[in-house]
Write an enzyme that holds these catalytic residues in place. Sequence first.
Site, PDB file in Angstrom:
ATOM      1  N   ASP A  67      57.664  51.422 -65.563  1.00  0.00           N
ATOM      2  CA  ASP A  67      58.188  50.891 -66.824  1.00  0.00           C
ATOM      3  C   ASP A  67      59.594  51.382 -67.121  1.00  0.00           C
ATOM      4  O   ASP A  67      60.099  52.309 -66.483  1.00  0.00           O
ATOM      5  CB  ASP A  67      57.236  51.274 -67.970  1.00  0.00           C
ATOM      6  N   ASP A 136      45.507  58.100 -75.673  1.00  0.00           N
ATOM      7  CA  ASP A 136      44.776  56.942 -76.212  1.00  0.00           C
ATOM      8  C   ASP A 136      44.304  56.012 -75.086  1.00  0.00           C
ATOM      9  O   ASP A 136      43.815  54.916 -75.340  1.00  0.00           O
ATOM     10  CB  ASP A 136      45.658  56.162 -77.199  1.00  0.00           C
ATOM     11  N   HIS A 138      46.267  54.750 -72.624  1.00  0.00           N
ATOM     12  CA  HIS A 138      47.245  53.820 -72.056  1.00  0.00           C
ATOM     13  C   HIS A 138      47.643  54.218 -70.635  1.00  0.00           C
ATOM     14  O   HIS A 138      47.638  55.399 -70.284  1.00  0.00           O
ATOM     15  CB  HIS A 138      48.479  53.648 -72.965  1.00  0.00           C
ATOM     16  N   GLU A 143      49.031  49.459 -73.847  1.00  0.00           N
ATOM     17  CA  GLU A 143      48.430  50.183 -74.957  1.00  0.00           C
ATOM     18  C   GLU A 143      47.019  49.638 -75.214  1.00  0.00           C
ATOM     19  O   GLU A 143      46.676  48.553 -74.717  1.00  0.00           O
ATOM     20  CB  GLU A 143      49.294  49.981 -76.207  1.00  0.00           C
TER      21      GLU A 143
END
Length: 241
Positions: A67, A136, A138, A143
Site C-alpha cells: 500500500d 482490528d 486489518h 479495514e
Amino acid sequence: MKIIRAASYQDMSRKAANILSAQVIMKPNCVLGLATGSTPIGTYKQLIEWYEKGDLDFAEVSTVNLDEYRGLSKDDEQSYWHFMHVNLFDHINIDPARVHLPDGTNPDPAAACADYDAVIHDLGGIDLQLLGIGSDGHIAFNEPGAAFELGTHCANLTEDTIEANKRFFARKEDVPRQAYTMGIKTIMQARKILMVANGPKKAAIIKQAFFGPVMPEVPASILQMHPDFTLIGDAEALALI
Ligand code: F6R
C-alpha cells in the site's frame, strides 16, 4: 495454516527472514510482496545483515508493496516509498526498476489502482507476500468490512488506523485519510503468505482472526482459507491460542 511460535521479537524476525531468504535462494527472480509498519522492521534488518555477509543476492528480485498513502509523494518522509528505502532497499542490491509501490501522487484512484494491478499481473503474480496485522484485523489497508473480492483500491482509513499510525507523523491531522491498497483478492492470489505479529496488542485479534469465523468484519480471517499461509508470532502475540 501453519503457526510458528517464536520466543521473542528478534526470534520472530529471524524466522521470517529465513523464509524470505529461502524464497530468494530458491527463485532468484521471485516477486516478493512487502509490508510497512513496525512489525517487519526487524525482519528487514536481518535480511540486510545476511546480504552484507554475502549470503543473499537481490539483483533479480522484484518487489510489490501492499500500500501507499494517497497524496504522498516518494520524497515525503511519511510515504511508504520512503519507509521501504530507509528500512530495506537502500541497503541491498535491489534493482530500483524492480521496486513497486502504488503511486500515491496519482490523483485518479481508479487509474492508480488499475495500473498497480497491471504491474502485479505483468510480473506474473506474487510468490511470497509478507503481512502484518492491525489490532482490528486489518491487512494492508483492508479495514473491517472491506469486501473480500476487491483488487487494488482506494480505501478510507478508519479512526483506529489513523490513531495507530499517528505515531509516525508530527500531528494526527497529518495522517492521510486515504490509501491505495492491495485488496484481499490481490493478497489471496499470492502463492505463499507469511504474517508476522508481535506484542500483547495483537493477541486478541490473532485468536479472533485464526480461530474464529471467516468474515469481512475481520479481514485477516480470510487467510484461514489460503492454501499456504504461515503465521509467525512471538509469545505475547500468540498468548491466547
Ligand atoms: C503495512 C500495512 C498494515 C500493517 C498493520 C500492522 O504495509 O499494510 O496493514 O501491517 O497496520 O502495523 P504494525 O506492524 O505497525 O503493527
